[in-house]
Design an enzyme around this catalytic site. Structure first.
Site, PDB file in Angstrom:
ATOM      1  N   ALA A   1       0.948  -1.142   0.019  1.00  0.00           N
ATOM      2  CA  ALA A   1      -0.048   0.022  -0.046  1.00  0.00           C
ATOM      3  C   ALA A   1       0.875   1.314   0.113  1.00  0.00           C
ATOM      4  O   ALA A   1       0.335   2.476  -0.304  1.00  0.00           O
ATOM      5  CB  ALA A   1      -0.989   0.078   1.378  1.00  0.00           C
ATOM      6  N   ALA A   2       2.061   1.063   0.176  1.00  0.00           N
ATOM      7  CA  ALA A   2       2.817   2.418   0.294  1.00  0.00           C
ATOM      8  C   ALA A   2       3.915   2.598  -1.004  1.00  0.00           C
ATOM      9  O   ALA A   2       4.558   3.359  -1.162  1.00  0.00           O
ATOM     10  CB  ALA A   2       3.818   2.371   1.476  1.00  0.00           C
TER      11      ALA A   2
ATOM     12  N   GLN B   1       4.438   2.235  -5.548  1.00  0.00           N
ATOM     13  CA  GLN B   1       4.046   3.388  -6.516  1.00  0.00           C
ATOM     14  C   GLN B   1       2.618   3.074  -7.100  1.00  0.00           C
ATOM     15  O   GLN B   1       1.805   4.082  -7.186  1.00  0.00           O
ATOM     16  CB  GLN B   1       5.196   3.192  -7.698  1.00  0.00           C
TER      17      GLN B   1
ATOM     18  N   SER C   1       0.066   1.541  -5.741  1.00  0.00           N
ATOM     19  CA  SER C   1      -0.998   2.176  -4.747  1.00  0.00           C
ATOM     20  C   SER C   1      -1.177   3.491  -4.676  1.00  0.00           C
ATOM     21  O   SER C   1      -2.121   4.089  -4.237  1.00  0.00           O
ATOM     22  CB  SER C   1      -0.613   1.289  -3.356  1.00  0.00           C
TER      23      SER C   1
ATOM     24  N   ARG D   1      11.851  -8.126  -9.491  1.00  0.00           N
ATOM     25  CA  ARG D   1      12.892  -8.833  -9.870  1.00  0.00           C
ATOM     26  C   ARG D   1      14.070  -8.123  -9.756  1.00  0.00           C
ATOM     27  O   ARG D   1      14.274  -6.960 -10.192  1.00  0.00           O
ATOM     28  CB  ARG D   1      12.740  -9.222 -11.429  1.00  0.00           C
TER      29      ARG D   1
ATOM     30  N   ARG E   1      13.860 -15.962 -13.408  1.00  0.00           N
ATOM     31  CA  ARG E   1      12.358 -15.920 -13.364  1.00  0.00           C
ATOM     32  C   ARG E   1      11.854 -17.025 -12.395  1.00  0.00           C
ATOM     33  O   ARG E   1      11.076 -16.656 -11.358  1.00  0.00           O
ATOM     34  CB  ARG E   1      11.753 -16.282 -14.624  1.00  0.00           C
TER      35      ARG E   1
ATOM     36  N   VAL F   1      -2.366  -7.916  -8.754  1.00  0.00           N
ATOM     37  CA  VAL F   1      -1.694  -6.959  -9.588  1.00  0.00           C
ATOM     38  C   VAL F   1      -0.206  -7.377  -9.503  1.00  0.00           C
ATOM     39  O   VAL F   1       0.454  -7.262 -10.751  1.00  0.00           O
ATOM     40  CB  VAL F   1      -2.005  -5.763  -9.136  1.00  0.00           C
TER      41      VAL F   1
ATOM     42  N   HIS G   1      -0.164 -12.546 -18.051  1.00  0.00           N
ATOM     43  CA  HIS G   1       0.335 -11.115 -18.275  1.00  0.00           C
ATOM     44  C   HIS G   1       1.551 -11.360 -18.340  1.00  0.00           C
ATOM     45  O   HIS G   1       2.440 -11.184 -17.418  1.00  0.00           O
ATOM     46  CB  HIS G   1      -0.252 -10.577 -17.022  1.00  0.00           C
TER      47      HIS G   1
END
Length: 328
Positions: free
Chosen positions: A14-15, A17, A19, A94, A100, A131, A189
């Site tokens: 929540a802190a 970018q 969010s 990453r 990966r 997300v 995605h």
């Protein structure tokens, strides 16, 4: 104006970018409607709690009429308590020299814990959107760790790809995105996603008939697939505002419904539709009504599309297999 009872919205990372672009949109009613009060339940890692406190101060200073409460915490059990919606934005980025597979494993630990916390604390009707990348597999990991929640309630965000694909097509044809309907992203995605123009319509006419095949295969598809990397190269940072906007779009469509005669792309639990392995989190065309999604059925899939759909399915199966030892 009649106000509904507040709903609880949990947001992780929540802190961060994304969010920072997202929370103010949720608080202003863009996501769930201008008549729906929200209680924001914000989760961060312990070192970021002070920064989170700053974001909460700013949210308070906006004096949003729809905000019925805000809590900030580093405890997932607190953040997901009775949550009606959850946006899982926080993920391990990453780092240099990370494969990966390392990224998948690092995130598996995070999303296993969050899946368990959702299972044990959230409303049983919770709607979850992942997300944080790799979003599809992170959603799968969270879902597998929440056995008491319907798997349909875990989704991954491919709406950003969907929106990118609409904008690129509109630009090419000298139209606006309002003229574009039935855009479709299949699969992961990632750079294997497949933006399919065979069912998409621009001004009511099939999109694929309005563009050259060469442009479609060699320009359009790679541009949409690699748009995230292009933004990092240009901006020196990953796409945050557009990702936040897509998260708002995804949740709004799911909660409030899709427009008549149109559909959206959502990473959802595959039921075997279009021959895609059951249980993968795969992007399909969906319509939404009464807070539930339905896969659009009966679309014709030609050989070109089938190849692309299978390639992205293969990648998702490989990601799942790479973390299978961590799945319950």
């Amino acid at each position: 104006m009649f106000m509904k009872a507040p709903v609880r919205v949990a947001v992780t990372g929540a802190a961060g970018q994304i969010s920072y672009s997202l929370l103010f949109r949720i608080a202003s009613g863009d996501m769930l409607g201008k008549d729906q009060p929200v209680i924001l339940q914000l989760l961060e890692i312990t070192p970021a709690l002070e920064a989170l406190n700053g974001v909460i101060m700013e949210l308070e200073d906006c004096a949003f009429p729809l905000v019925a409460g805000i809590t900030g915490t580093d405890d997932a059990n607190v953040a997901f308590k009775d949550a009606d919606y959850a946006l899982l934005v926080g993920a391990r980025p990453r780092g240099p020299g990370m494969e990966r597979k390392d990224l998948l494993e690092a995130n598996a630990a995070i999303f296993s814990a969050q899946g368990k916390a959702i299972n044990d604390n959230a409303s049983k009707g919770i709607k979850v959107l992942v997300v944080g990348n790799p979003a599809n597999t992170n959603a799968l990991i969270a879902q597998r760790n929440a056995p008491d929640i319907d798997p349909r309630q875990f989704t991954a965000m491919t709406r950003l790809d969907h929106n990118r694909a609409m904008a690129q097509l509109a630009n090419k044809l000298g139209k606006t995105v309002n003229d574009v309907k039935k855009m479709l992203i299949w699969g992961n995605h990632s750079s294997t996603q497949y933006p399919d123009l065979h069912h998409c319509e621009v001004d009511g006419k099939v999109a694929i008939d309005q563009v050259e095949q060469d442009w479609y295969e060699n320009d359009y598809i790679p541009t949409v697939q690699q748009r995230g990397a292009a933004i990092i190269k240009a901006r020196g940072a990953s796409s945050a505002a557009s990702a936040a906007n897509a998260a708002v779009d995804h949740m709004r469509s799911w909660a409030l419904g899709t427009d008549e005669g149109d559909w959206v792309s959502m990473g959802i639990y595959s039921d075997g539709s279009y021959g895609i392995q059951e249980g993968l989190i795969y992007s399909f065309p969906c319509t939404c009504k009464n807070g539930d999604w339905t896969i659009v059925q009966g679309l014709e899939v030609n050989d070109f599309s089938r190849g692309k759909m299978q390639a992205t399915e293969q990648e998702l199966a490989e990601e799942r297999d790479a973390v299978s030892h961590l799945l319950p």
